[in-house]
Design an enzyme around this catalytic site. Structure first.
Site, PDB file in Angstrom:
ATOM      1  N   HIS A 126       0.802  -1.136   0.021  1.00 54.04           N
ATOM      2  CA  HIS A 126      -0.089   0.153  -0.013  1.00 54.04           C
ATOM      3  C   HIS A 126       1.058   1.336   0.004  1.00 54.04           C
ATOM      4  CE1 HIS A 126       0.987  -0.372   4.319  1.00 54.04           C
ATOM      5  NE2 HIS A 126       0.718   0.878   4.448  1.00 54.04           N
TER       6      HIS A 126
ATOM      7  N   ASP B  60       0.341   5.269   1.978  1.00 55.14           N
ATOM      8  CA  ASP B  60      -0.508   5.602   2.851  1.00 55.14           C
ATOM      9  C   ASP B  60      -1.289   6.900   2.334  1.00 55.14           C
ATOM     10  OD1 ASP B  60       0.666   4.070   4.601  1.00 55.14           O
ATOM     11  OD2 ASP B  60       2.214   5.724   5.018  1.00 55.14           O
TER      12      ASP B  60
ATOM     13  N   HIS C  17       4.827   0.204   0.356  1.00 54.70           N
ATOM     14  CA  HIS C  17       5.635  -0.555   1.406  1.00 54.70           C
ATOM     15  C   HIS C  17       4.686  -1.519   1.963  1.00 54.70           C
ATOM     16  CE1 HIS C  17       3.397   2.893   3.539  1.00 54.70           C
ATOM     17  NE2 HIS C  17       3.413   2.216   4.302  1.00 54.70           N
TER      18      HIS C  17
ATOM     19  N   ARG D 163       4.793   6.608  13.958  1.00 52.05           N
ATOM     20  CA  ARG D 163       4.584   7.028  12.757  1.00 52.05           C
ATOM     21  C   ARG D 163       4.220   8.282  12.567  1.00 52.05           C
ATOM     22  NH1 ARG D 163       0.978   4.475   8.099  1.00 52.05           N
ATOM     23  NH2 ARG D 163      -0.244   6.307   8.439  1.00 52.05           N
TER      24      ARG D 163
END
Ligand code: SIN
Length: 283
Positions: A100, A102, A258, A273
């Site tokens: 995917h 983000d 990623h 994150r």
């Protein structure tokens, strides 16, 4: 004072290690722009031994833009700007365990994410990164011309919403994801975009959030999407990053996919994150 930064490629197509930088320190504008250029060139930058406090982590990310507060991930206590990517020993499903990019469901997608490892399993828990520059470059001219005419629809609903697909799969992400009622974002972006830093063309669809091509049904879109996805996962475009506490990966969402590998059952993995805001993407 300017610092001496060493940038060493991690693999032929994606990723570079940055040495000589302590992200907790002040950073002059020249170094920030050198790192931004390196991000544009390599898609993801890796740093080792960055034992930052949460405030230092936020300050490091803010050098590259405003923070995009993630509405679906649990936050680190007291730090709304830091999303927690956590898997406990008794939990089976991980977060991000599929290819995917983000935030492509946002009209103005996030520029990048700065992921800091706090606790890592003894072995495993690596993250794969794939270069969407290399994926685009190696398509045939015919397929490039076909996909350059297309837009794609991306959504957060099937990933984070009340009817998210992980619920159908019986996966327990309890306590780690929140606010399913806020998963109402859909966005249309070109399938091939010009990367805002490097100006190179990149493929901008991903298996996580892309539903279909604009003007087609989900089902009609699948054959071409699956062809692109199979191509994008070619091992020649992928680098596998092994974490240790204090490692950071700072990736550009417009240039890479990623995948967090879920091969460490029975152990804890805790990552922090921070996502940095981006700009509208364009062909
Ligand atoms: C993510 O998908 O943002 C998390 C990646 C990871 O945990 O390695």
């Amino acid at each position: 004072m300017a610092i001496n930064v060493n940038i060493r490629q991690a693999s032929p197509n994606v990723g570079a290690f940055v040495e000589g930088v302590d992200l907790a320190d002040e950073m002059d504008a020249g170094t920030v722009s050198q790192l931004r250029e390196a991000l544009g060139a390599h898609g993801v930058l890796f740093f080792r031994d960055q034992n930052l406090t949460p405030d230092q982590h936020i300050a490091a990310a803010e050098r590259f833009g405003q923070i995009d507060i993630n509405r679906f991930f649990a936050h680190v206590d007291g730090f709304e700007k830091i999303a927690e990517v956590r898997k406990e020993p008794e939990q089976k499903a991980n977060i991000g365990g599929g290819w995917h990019t983000d935030h492509t469901y946002d009209q103005i997608p996030a520029m990048g994410s700065m992921l800091l490892a706090r606790e890592t399993p003894k072995l495993g828990g690596d993250t794969l990164f794939a270069s969407m520059f290399a994926a685009y470059d190696t398509l045939s001219d015919g397929l490039k011309a076909t996909i350059e005419k297309l837009n794609a629809v991306h959504s957060s609903r099937h990933v984070f919403g009340k009817k998210a697909r992980y619920k159908d799969r019986g996966e327990d992400l309890g306590g780690r994801l929140m606010n399913p009622e806020l998963a109402q974002q859909d966005a249309v972006h070109p399938v091939v975009i010009r990367h805002p830093i490097s100006g190179k063309k990149v493929i901008y669809v991903n298996p996580g959030f892309t539903l279909r091509f604009e003007g087609m049904t989900d089902q009609e879109s699948q054959p071409l999407l699956q062809t692109l996805y199979a191509h994008c996962q070619n091992q020649a475009f992928v680098y596998r990053f092994q974490w240790a506490p204090g490692s950071i990966a700072f990736w550009d969402n417009r240039a890479t996919w990623h995948y967090a590998v879920n091969d460490y059952q029975g152990e804890r993995r805790l990552m922090h994150r921070i996502t940095v805001e981006g700009e509208a993407v364009a062909a």
